[in-house]
Design a protein around this motif. Structure first.
Motif, PDB file in Angstrom:
ATOM      1  N   GLN A   1       0.824  -1.208   0.000  1.00  0.00           N
ATOM      2  CA  GLN A   1       0.000   0.000   0.000  1.00  0.00           C
ATOM      3  C   GLN A   1       0.857   1.256   0.000  1.00  0.00           C
ATOM      4  N   MET A   2       1.968   1.197   0.785  1.00  0.00           N
ATOM      5  CA  MET A   2       2.866   2.348   0.838  1.00  0.00           C
ATOM      6  C   MET A   2       3.502   2.596  -0.532  1.00  0.00           C
ATOM      7  N   LYS A   3       3.905   1.514  -1.194  1.00  0.00           N
ATOM      8  CA  LYS A   3       4.506   1.646  -2.517  1.00  0.00           C
ATOM      9  C   LYS A   3       3.494   2.198  -3.524  1.00  0.00           C
ATOM     10  N   ILE A   4       2.252   1.718  -3.418  1.00  0.00           N
ATOM     11  CA  ILE A   4       1.210   2.214  -4.328  1.00  0.00           C
ATOM     12  C   ILE A   4       0.961   3.697  -4.114  1.00  0.00           C
ATOM     13  N   ARG A   5       0.903   4.110  -2.820  1.00  0.00           N
ATOM     14  CA  ARG A   5       0.680   5.532  -2.523  1.00  0.00           C
ATOM     15  C   ARG A   5       1.823   6.385  -3.062  1.00  0.00           C
ATOM     16  N   ARG A   6       3.057   5.897  -2.906  1.00  0.00           N
ATOM     17  CA  ARG A   6       4.206   6.627  -3.424  1.00  0.00           C
ATOM     18  C   ARG A   6       4.143   6.736  -4.952  1.00  0.00           C
ATOM     19  N   PHE A   7       3.770   5.610  -5.589  1.00  0.00           N
ATOM     20  CA  PHE A   7       3.667   5.614  -7.054  1.00  0.00           C
ATOM     21  C   PHE A   7       2.612   6.606  -7.529  1.00  0.00           C
ATOM     22  N   ILE A   8       1.438   6.600  -6.882  1.00  0.00           N
ATOM     23  CA  ILE A   8       0.371   7.523  -7.254  1.00  0.00           C
ATOM     24  C   ILE A   8       0.806   8.966  -7.041  1.00  0.00           C
ATOM     25  N   PHE A   9       1.485   9.226  -5.918  1.00  0.00           N
ATOM     26  CA  PHE A   9       1.929  10.591  -5.604  1.00  0.00           C
ATOM     27  C   PHE A   9       2.892  11.108  -6.657  1.00  0.00           C
ATOM     28  N   PHE A  10       3.932  10.309  -6.944  1.00  0.00           N
ATOM     29  CA  PHE A  10       4.953  10.775  -7.885  1.00  0.00           C
ATOM     30  C   PHE A  10       4.417  10.815  -9.327  1.00  0.00           C
ATOM     31  N   THR A  11       3.498   9.897  -9.658  1.00  0.00           N
ATOM     32  CA  THR A  11       2.892   9.938 -10.998  1.00  0.00           C
ATOM     33  C   THR A  11       2.033  11.189 -11.157  1.00  0.00           C
ATOM     34  N   THR A  12       1.246  11.504 -10.122  1.00  0.00           N
ATOM     35  CA  THR A  12       0.415  12.712 -10.160  1.00  0.00           C
ATOM     36  C   THR A  12       1.274  13.956 -10.256  1.00  0.00           C
ATOM     37  N   LEU A  13       2.353  13.983  -9.471  1.00  0.00           N
ATOM     38  CA  LEU A  13       3.267  15.122  -9.496  1.00  0.00           C
ATOM     39  C   LEU A  13       3.887  15.293 -10.883  1.00  0.00           C
ATOM     40  N   ALA A  14       4.299  14.164 -11.487  1.00  0.00           N
ATOM     41  CA  ALA A  14       4.898  14.225 -12.823  1.00  0.00           C
ATOM     42  C   ALA A  14       3.891  14.731 -13.849  1.00  0.00           C
TER      43      ALA A  14
END
Length: 261
Positions: free
Chosen positions: A24-37
């Motif tokens: 879940q932590m990895k998914i949240r990080r992925f979503i955060f950085f993808t949204t930021l990008a």
């Protein structure tokens, strides 16, 4: 003191919960950085001078001059490549009578628009109060002229008094107009249209046309027009007739052509 062994089932559940939290932590990080990008990319694409339209390139026009078209498309110059509404530009271009279709492509490298124009082709003309009106295969008026057009046939029997450039020659139901368009379509299909000098639909029970200043074709009614015009082509290309043959071809009986010198 002897320690009790841990319950294996509890350990398994603990490991599963721990693995789930990590996923879940990895998914949240992925979503955060993808949204930021995506946000950063959107800012670059839509709100920086990097993607301002530097040029508009027009192709496909022959009758219309590039200068004439540039007066319309120049509004895109300096606009953002991705925010600019090409649909509005396309609509304005389609209002030009000779423009049949428009395709607009965005190019990122050296930000620019490629505008591909397809022009309508005049296939016949009609006399009217303003002179002469040339129309395309759909019956749309492309232009007016004070003198007769060359290279395309004149149509007799149509009332084009209210025609305007960019509009259909005759609005509403008109049997003569529909028959004329059908004739022109079959003439194009059979590749005889360049030789047709005029077409008369004044009497749709007795449709006639003149070919190469030497042959008069009598089609009779509009029944089986496609077959009648195909028979005309076959007759012209047969050994019965040559380039010096002059006279009348009666096509009124479907499937037959009776030649009278």
């Amino acid at each position: 003191m002897v320690q009790k062994a841990k319950n294996p089932s509890l350990q398994v559940r603990h490991n599963k919960r721990r693995s789930k939290r990590i996923r879940q932590m990895k998914i949240r990080r992925f979503i955060f950085f993808t949204t930021l990008a995506c946000i950063i990319l959107s800012i670059i694409l839509f709100f920086t001078p990097l993607f301002k339209i530097r040029a508009v390139e027009i192709s496909g026009n022959e009758k219309l001059t590039t200068e004439e078209l540039m007066q319309i498309v120049e509004e895109a110059q300096g606009e953002n490549l991705f925010r600019f509404r090409t649909s509005r530009l396309k609509k304005e271009l389609l209002e030009i009578p000779y423009v049949q279709s428009v395709e607009i492509e965005r190019k990122i490298f050296r930000p620019r628009l490629l505008v591909q124009i397809t022009e309508g082709q005049p296939i016949a003309y009609v006399a009217c109060v303003k002179g002469y009106a040339a129309m395309d295969a759909e019956g749309k008026v492309l232009e007016f002229s004070e003198s007769a057009f060359s290279g395309i046939p004149e149509i007799f029997g149509l009332n084009a008094s209210a025609a305007l450039p960019g509009e259909v020659l005759i609005e509403g139901e008109s049997e003569q107009f529909e028959v004329a368009l059908e004739c022109l379509h079959h003439m194009q299909k059979n590749e005889i249209l360049p030789g047709v000098r005029n077409l008369s639909v004044a009497d749709i029970s007795n449709i006639t046309f003149h070919y190469e200043d030497r042959l008069d074709a009598v089609c009779g009614s509009a029944v089986d027009l496609e077959k009648k015009i195909a028979v005309f082509k076959s007759s012209v290309n047969s050994n019965r007739l040559n380039e010096n043959s002059r006279g009348t071809l009666d096509l009124s009986t479907t499937g037959r052509a009776i030649y009278t010198p």
